[in-house]
Motif scaffolding. Structure first.
Motif, mmCIF file in Angstrom:
data_model
loop_
_atom_site.group_PDB
_atom_site.id
_atom_site.type_symbol
_atom_site.label_atom_id
_atom_site.label_comp_id
_atom_site.label_asym_id
_atom_site.label_seq_id
_atom_site.Cartn_x
_atom_site.Cartn_y
_atom_site.Cartn_z
ATOM 1 N N ALA A 271 0.858 -1.188 0.000
ATOM 2 C CA ALA A 271 0.000 0.000 0.000
ATOM 3 C C ALA A 271 0.887 1.228 0.000
ATOM 4 C CB ALA A 271 -0.919 0.013 1.221
ATOM 5 N N LEU A 272 0.380 2.305 -0.587
ATOM 6 C CA LEU A 272 1.073 3.591 -0.568
ATOM 7 C C LEU A 272 0.056 4.653 -0.185
ATOM 8 C CD1 LEU A 272 3.840 4.949 -1.129
ATOM 9 C CD2 LEU A 272 2.968 5.501 -3.406
ATOM 10 N N VAL A 273 0.368 5.423 0.851
ATOM 11 C CA VAL A 273 -0.558 6.410 1.402
ATOM 12 C C VAL A 273 -0.361 7.763 0.735
ATOM 13 C CG1 VAL A 273 -1.039 7.780 3.470
ATOM 14 C CG2 VAL A 273 -0.923 5.294 3.620
ATOM 15 N N PHE A 274 -1.489 8.432 0.441
ATOM 16 C CA PHE A 274 -1.528 9.762 -0.165
ATOM 17 C C PHE A 274 -2.248 10.720 0.776
ATOM 18 C CE2 PHE A 274 -0.709 6.936 -3.588
ATOM 19 C CZ PHE A 274 -0.070 7.665 -4.593
ATOM 20 N N SER A 275 -2.221 12.005 0.423
ATOM 21 C CA SER A 275 -2.836 13.016 1.279
ATOM 22 C C SER A 275 -4.357 12.973 1.250
ATOM 23 C CB SER A 275 -2.362 14.421 0.876
ATOM 24 O OG SER A 275 -2.747 14.709 -0.461
ATOM 25 N N SER A 276 -4.949 12.327 0.270
ATOM 26 C CA SER A 276 -6.405 12.188 0.191
ATOM 27 C C SER A 276 -6.746 11.020 -0.711
ATOM 28 C CB SER A 276 -7.059 13.467 -0.365
ATOM 29 O OG SER A 276 -6.750 13.626 -1.740
ATOM 30 N N GLY A 277 -7.987 10.542 -0.603
ATOM 31 C CA GLY A 277 -8.455 9.525 -1.533
ATOM 32 C C GLY A 277 -8.515 10.047 -2.954
ATOM 33 N N TYR A 278 -8.811 11.326 -3.103
ATOM 34 C CA TYR A 278 -8.851 11.964 -4.426
ATOM 35 C C TYR A 278 -7.472 11.865 -5.082
ATOM 36 C CZ TYR A 278 -11.548 15.153 -7.457
ATOM 37 O OH TYR A 278 -12.282 15.711 -8.482
ATOM 38 N N ALA A 279 -6.437 12.216 -4.311
ATOM 39 C CA ALA A 279 -5.077 12.154 -4.845
ATOM 40 C C ALA A 279 -4.677 10.723 -5.169
ATOM 41 C CB ALA A 279 -4.099 12.761 -3.842
ATOM 42 N N ALA A 280 -5.126 9.779 -4.355
ATOM 43 C CA ALA A 280 -4.812 8.376 -4.614
ATOM 44 C C ALA A 280 -5.440 7.908 -5.923
ATOM 45 C CB ALA A 280 -5.298 7.511 -3.450
ATOM 46 N N ASN A 281 -6.680 8.295 -6.181
ATOM 47 C CA ASN A 281 -7.332 7.896 -7.419
ATOM 48 C C ASN A 281 -6.670 8.525 -8.647
ATOM 49 O OD1 ASN A 281 -9.237 6.047 -6.565
ATOM 50 N ND2 ASN A 281 -10.792 7.592 -6.152
ATOM 51 N N LEU A 282 -6.301 9.794 -8.539
ATOM 52 C CA LEU A 282 -5.595 10.427 -9.650
ATOM 53 C C LEU A 282 -4.294 9.699 -9.927
ATOM 54 C CD1 LEU A 282 -6.030 14.264 -8.975
ATOM 55 C CD2 LEU A 282 -7.396 12.790 -10.452
ATOM 56 N N ALA A 283 -3.574 9.345 -8.871
ATOM 57 C CA ALA A 283 -2.297 8.657 -9.047
ATOM 58 C C ALA A 283 -2.484 7.289 -9.680
ATOM 59 C CB ALA A 283 -1.594 8.523 -7.695
ATOM 60 N N MET A 284 -3.430 6.520 -9.168
ATOM 61 C CA MET A 284 -3.616 5.156 -9.642
ATOM 62 C C MET A 284 -3.782 5.093 -11.154
ATOM 63 S SD MET A 284 -6.775 2.521 -8.888
ATOM 64 C CE MET A 284 -7.998 3.690 -9.503
ATOM 65 N N LEU A 285 -4.639 5.938 -11.686
ATOM 66 C CA LEU A 285 -4.945 5.830 -13.107
ATOM 67 C C LEU A 285 -3.892 6.506 -13.982
ATOM 68 C CD1 LEU A 285 -7.147 4.483 -14.744
ATOM 69 C CD2 LEU A 285 -8.316 6.669 -14.897
ATOM 70 N N THR A 286 -3.392 7.644 -13.543
ATOM 71 C CA THR A 286 -2.478 8.385 -14.413
ATOM 72 C C THR A 286 -1.118 7.711 -14.558
ATOM 73 O OG1 THR A 286 -1.810 9.808 -12.561
ATOM 74 C CG2 THR A 286 -3.585 10.603 -13.987
ATOM 75 N N VAL A 287 -0.692 6.925 -13.572
ATOM 76 C CA VAL A 287 0.607 6.253 -13.721
ATOM 77 C C VAL A 287 0.506 4.972 -14.532
ATOM 78 C CG1 VAL A 287 1.408 7.173 -11.518
ATOM 79 C CG2 VAL A 287 0.493 4.845 -11.604
ATOM 80 N N LEU A 288 -0.703 4.474 -14.720
ATOM 81 C CA LEU A 288 -0.879 3.206 -15.430
ATOM 82 C C LEU A 288 -1.227 3.382 -16.894
ATOM 83 C CD1 LEU A 288 -2.955 1.235 -12.761
ATOM 84 C CD2 LEU A 288 -0.556 0.846 -13.371
ATOM 85 N N THR A 289 -1.732 4.532 -17.272
ATOM 86 C CA THR A 289 -2.305 4.685 -18.601
ATOM 87 C C THR A 289 -1.613 5.779 -19.399
ATOM 88 O OG1 THR A 289 -3.935 6.277 -17.802
ATOM 89 C CG2 THR A 289 -4.567 3.955 -17.775
ATOM 90 N N GLY A 290 -1.861 5.732 -20.696
ATOM 91 C CA GLY A 290 -1.343 6.746 -21.599
ATOM 92 C C GLY A 290 -1.992 6.582 -22.959
ATOM 93 N N PRO A 291 -1.494 7.293 -23.952
ATOM 94 C CA PRO A 291 -2.055 7.178 -25.300
ATOM 95 C C PRO A 291 -2.036 5.726 -25.786
ATOM 96 C CG PRO A 291 -0.560 9.045 -25.165
ATOM 97 C CD PRO A 291 -0.411 8.294 -23.878
ATOM 98 N N GLY A 292 -3.140 5.325 -26.393
ATOM 99 C CA GLY A 292 -3.257 3.962 -26.894
ATOM 100 C C GLY A 292 -3.899 3.001 -25.927
ATOM 101 N N ASP A 293 -4.111 3.432 -24.687
ATOM 102 C CA ASP A 293 -4.758 2.583 -23.692
ATOM 103 C C ASP A 293 -6.261 2.857 -23.653
ATOM 104 O OD1 ASP A 293 -2.278 1.581 -23.039
ATOM 105 O OD2 ASP A 293 -1.962 3.010 -21.405
ATOM 106 N N LEU A 294 -7.005 1.919 -23.084
ATOM 107 C CA LEU A 294 -8.456 2.023 -23.000
ATOM 108 C C LEU A 294 -8.885 1.929 -21.544
ATOM 109 C CD1 LEU A 294 -11.313 2.031 -24.345
ATOM 110 C CD2 LEU A 294 -11.143 -0.475 -24.427
#
Length: 418
Positions: A134-157
């Protein structure tokens, strides 16, 4: 281009041509008010010191006090599902952290914002929820932004349920991936999209329990479809942790999916754990990737030590008292049955009233009668489905539930549907 006298041409829509460039905000406010969408902050006053209320004590760790604001207001609007935000052990966990580490984390997690408490909390979360790390963030909002943005990019669905929380919606917008919003809990739509669209990597994104409706996502079916196509299931357990699953381990644990190699979860520490912050859970390789690449981790000030200490204390309470989830579920079912709302999957009872002004009036009448309930209107919920959002808590007594139900049903009767 130069004007007739050699100066710059003034455009009617340029800031220099308008004496009030933000004048449109007043008109926007008027339109929101006419639509019943104006919102008001209601600060909570500190609760006065007083004796026990007679609420039943949890075994071996003191009494819970469900009343707030000097016994005048019963809070069924917040997300303190287990009633732990004011629990003495949870409060003391925060105080001890304040004394040991100070008021703030002083910097980002990578600079000076990581304490030994952060590590203890991350280990405890991973163990409780059944994930490798687990990795702790300052908020659940920040955790959700991190989760998706580090995994995805152009060409992903990314296939995102239409009723996902705003933090997941914003994460989709920042992902740079091809995002398809799928009908609510529609497994066939997800299956068809994965089968017919081209993609490099694919992700199925959903809440476990939806924050406005209180219903449970079909996690097992979504995972089966995702696995068949080689996609990853991403689940926000904000309203599942502490409320559903064995010992409050969440909906993924209940579905037998916690710790699967193609499943990633996020949680918030601000609901059942009564504190603040969020976390991403998955394999150790994901944690390493987040530390190296997640902007909401690298550039954000770390979670305050007091929040980490309080959340860790609450998690330990939950571990010691695995009956707490059933308590809150039972209270939620009682409130739903008495108000005619659909049976909830967790703590959230959704009483749909339709018209936003009616919802506001009913919520205000409830508050005037001493019961605070949530009032959800567009854009939080679809047009025509404005509602009361009633949050059950594990510390509610039978008398609390009876009082709340009486106030809510009376208020609804005073404002019939137009």
């Amino acid at each position: 281009m130069p004007g007739p006298a050699g100066g710059a041409t003034s455009h009617a829509n340029s800031p220099a041509a308008s004496p009030a460039p933000l004048g449109w905000l007043g008109e926007a406010a008027r339109l929101r008010a006419e639509a019943g969408l104006h919102r008001v902050l209601r600060p909570r006053a500190p609760r006065a010191e007083r004796g026990p209320t007679g609420a039943p004590a949890l075994p071996a760790h003191g009494s819970l006090q469900p009343w707030t604001d000097g016994d005048l207001l019963l809070d069924l609007a917040g997300n303190d599902y287990l009633g732990l935000a004011r629990h003495p052990e949870v409060v003391e966990g925060g105080i001890a952290a304040l004394r040991a580490f100070g008021a703030g984390s002083t910097g980002s997690r990578l600079v000076s914002g990581t304490t030994t408490l952060h590590g203890e909390l991350e280990s405890a979360l991973a163990e409780h929820l059944g994930f490798g790390s687990a990795l702790v963030f300052s908020s659940g909002y920040a955790a959700n932004l991190a989760m998706l943005t580090v995994l995805t990019g152009p060409g992903d669905l990314v296939l995102s349920d239409e009723r996902n929380h705003a933090s997941l919606v914003d994460a989709c917008r920042l992902s740079r991936a091809d995002v398809l919003v799928t009908p609510h809990s529609d497994v066939d739509a997800v299956d068809e999209a994965l089968a017919t669209r081209s993609w490099r990597r694919a992700f199925v994104l959903t809440d476990s329990i939806f924050s406005a409706d209180g219903d449970l996502a079909p996690l097992a079916a979504l995972h089966a479809v995702a696995r068949r196509h080689g996609a990853v299931l991403l689940v926000d357990e904000a309203h599942g942790l502490g409320v559903v699953g064995p010992g409050g381990r969440g909906a993924l644990a209940a579905a037998g999916l916690a710790g699967e190699p193609d499943v990633i979860a996020t949680v918030t520490l601000s609901k059942s754990l009564g504190s603040q912050g969020g976390a991403v859970l998955g394999p150790a390789a994901l944690r390493d990737h987040l530390i190296d690449t997640a902007r909401t981790f690298i550039f954000d000030t770390g979670l305050a030590p007091a929040c980490a200490g309080s959340a860790l204390a609450a998690l330990r309470l939950l571990t010691r008292h695995p009956d707490l989830p059933e308590r809150v579920q039972r209270r939620a079912r009682e409130i739903a049955a008495a108000t005619g709302a659909p049976e909830p999957a967790g703590a959230v009872v959704s009483v749909v009233l339709g018209d936003p002004e009616r919802a506001v009036s009913v919520a205000a009448a409830c508050r005037d009668a001493g019961v605070a309930v949530g009032c959800f209107r567009p854009p939080t919920v679809p047009a025509g489905t404005s509602r009361l959002r009633v949050a059950a808590r594990a510390d509610l007594t039978e008398a609390d539930v009876s009082r709340a139900v009486g106030v809510i049903t009376d208020a609804i009767g005073r404002f019939p549907a137009p």
